[in-house]
Design a protein around this motif. Structure first.
Motif, PDB file in Angstrom:
ATOM      1  N   GLU A   7       0.756  -1.024  -0.237  1.00 50.54           N
ATOM      2  CA  GLU A   7       0.096   0.110  -0.004  1.00 50.54           C
ATOM      3  C   GLU A   7       0.928   1.123  -0.066  1.00 50.54           C
ATOM      4  N   GLU A   9      -0.176   4.569   0.021  1.00 52.84           N
ATOM      5  CA  GLU A   9      -0.631   5.527   0.619  1.00 52.84           C
ATOM      6  C   GLU A   9      -0.464   5.332   2.215  1.00 52.84           C
ATOM      7  N   GLU A  11      -1.149   6.873   5.065  1.00 54.10           N
ATOM      8  CA  GLU A  11      -2.091   7.063   6.045  1.00 54.10           C
ATOM      9  C   GLU A  11      -3.003   5.554   6.034  1.00 54.10           C
ATOM     10  N   GLN A  12      -3.361   5.213   4.813  1.00 56.86           N
ATOM     11  CA  GLN A  12      -4.228   3.809   4.497  1.00 56.86           C
ATOM     12  C   GLN A  12      -3.212   2.717   5.084  1.00 56.86           C
ATOM     13  N   ARG A  15      -3.413   2.600   8.949  1.00 57.71           N
ATOM     14  CA  ARG A  15      -4.614   2.242   9.223  1.00 57.71           C
ATOM     15  C   ARG A  15      -4.850   0.665   8.997  1.00 57.71           C
ATOM     16  N   ILE A  16      -4.386   0.119   8.107  1.00 60.15           N
ATOM     17  CA  ILE A  16      -4.856  -1.210   7.849  1.00 60.15           C
ATOM     18  C   ILE A  16      -3.941  -2.030   8.962  1.00 60.15           C
ATOM     19  N   CYS A  29       4.329  -3.371   6.119  1.00 57.24           N
ATOM     20  CA  CYS A  29       3.804  -2.535   5.220  1.00 57.24           C
ATOM     21  C   CYS A  29       4.948  -2.188   4.147  1.00 57.24           C
ATOM     22  N   ASP A  51      -2.658  -3.504  -2.868  1.00 55.72           N
ATOM     23  CA  ASP A  51      -3.362  -2.608  -3.579  1.00 55.72           C
ATOM     24  C   ASP A  51      -3.049  -2.738  -5.025  1.00 55.72           C
ATOM     25  N   THR A  80      -8.661  -2.620  -3.022  1.00 59.06           N
ATOM     26  CA  THR A  80      -8.370  -1.223  -4.024  1.00 59.06           C
ATOM     27  C   THR A  80      -9.555  -0.528  -4.132  1.00 59.06           C
ATOM     28  N   GLN A  81      -9.433   0.540  -4.796  1.00 62.76           N
ATOM     29  CA  GLN A  81     -10.438   1.352  -5.101  1.00 62.76           C
ATOM     30  C   GLN A  81     -11.053   1.003  -6.421  1.00 62.76           C
ATOM     31  N   LYS A 102     -12.286  -0.421  -1.875  1.00 63.72           N
ATOM     32  CA  LYS A 102     -12.214   0.742  -0.795  1.00 63.72           C
ATOM     33  C   LYS A 102     -13.540   1.646  -0.973  1.00 63.72           C
ATOM     34  N   PRO A 103     -13.904   2.261   0.010  1.00 61.70           N
ATOM     35  CA  PRO A 103     -13.371   2.535   1.249  1.00 61.70           C
ATOM     36  C   PRO A 103     -13.732   1.255   2.242  1.00 61.70           C
TER      37      PRO A 103
END
Length: 233
Positions: A7, A9, A11-12, A15-16, A29, A51, A80-81, A102-103
């Motif tokens: 991932e 990002e 921040e993401q 969080r995960i 990560c 991701d 993933t988005q 996501k979200p």
């Protein structure tokens, strides 16, 4: 259980990782595909979370490389988005085991992670594991072969259990030191070799009992089930 997360990002990723670690998992990560692939080919992971849109190598290509280079079917979850039907089909066809758009909903993510881990490690929740003539009682921490109790040290028991839970999978000396001994690979890896040699003798891990420990030159070991009919042919 250790999980590798691809991932980019931050921040993401944080969080995960926090969610997983609160659920009792370890999470490493990685922001790039190259760093991720380097890690998963040298360290021991139980689950991969990918991701799709990563700066250097997209998640689909990372997945293809994982399936090409790893010698056991590690579970992979796409997060993933991209959520079109065609995207989901492409990821599953490339070798993903599950797909989450996501979200993220934290409870659903954890439920899917637990389901994938149960699928690949169904023995984790069992007290008694049977592998041919070997019976491992995880509660009493005993091992019998053909009904006879095998006397083992605590560390030899842990190593035996880890081997059978990961049969068919290449286990590097570094992985074994980390997962069984709980230490980094900085110490002398002869420790692993000594214990492995002793296990072969004490447990009777040999083709006649349906298993063998194969030494992989300069890398580590793999516990393999033996087709006795093929061996005798």
């Amino acid at each position: 259980m250790r999980i590798a997360l691809l991932e980019d990002e931050q921040e993401q990723a944080d969080r995960i990782a926090e969610l997983l670690e609160k659920d009792g998992k370890q999470c490493d990560c990685f922001p790039t595909g190259q760093a991720f692939l380097s890690a998963v080919t040298h360290k021991s992971y139980d689950l991969l979370i990918l991701d799709w849109q990563i700066p250097d190598i997209d998640g689909i290509e990372v997945l293809r490389q994982v399936r090409l280079n790893l010698d056991w079917p590690i579970p992979v979850l796409f997060v993933t988005q991209r959520d079109s039907e065609q995207d989901i089909i492409q990821a599953l066809d490339a070798g993903a085991d599950d797909y989450l758009a996501k979200p993220l909903r934290p409870g659903e993510l954890l439920a899917r992670v637990r389901a994938l881990l149960r699928r690949v490690h169904p023995e984790v929740e069992k007290e008694e594991l049977v592998f041919g003539p070997f019976v491992i009682d995880t509660t009493r921490r005993t091992i019998h072969c053909h009904g006879e109790l095998i006397e083992l040290t605590d560390k030899d028991f842990d190593l035996t259990l880890f081997l059978f839970q990961n049969q068919g999978r290449l286990l590097t000396r570094e992985m074994l030191l980390e997962r069984v001994w709980g230490v980094s690979s900085d110490i002398n890896t002869r420790t692993v070799d000594t214990h492995m040699s002793r296990l072969r003798r004490r447990l009777g891990i040999k083709p006649e009992n349906g298993y063998r420990i194969k030494t992989i030159y300069q890398r580590g070991y793999r516990l393999e089930a033996v087709d006795q009919e093929a061996e005798s042919a």
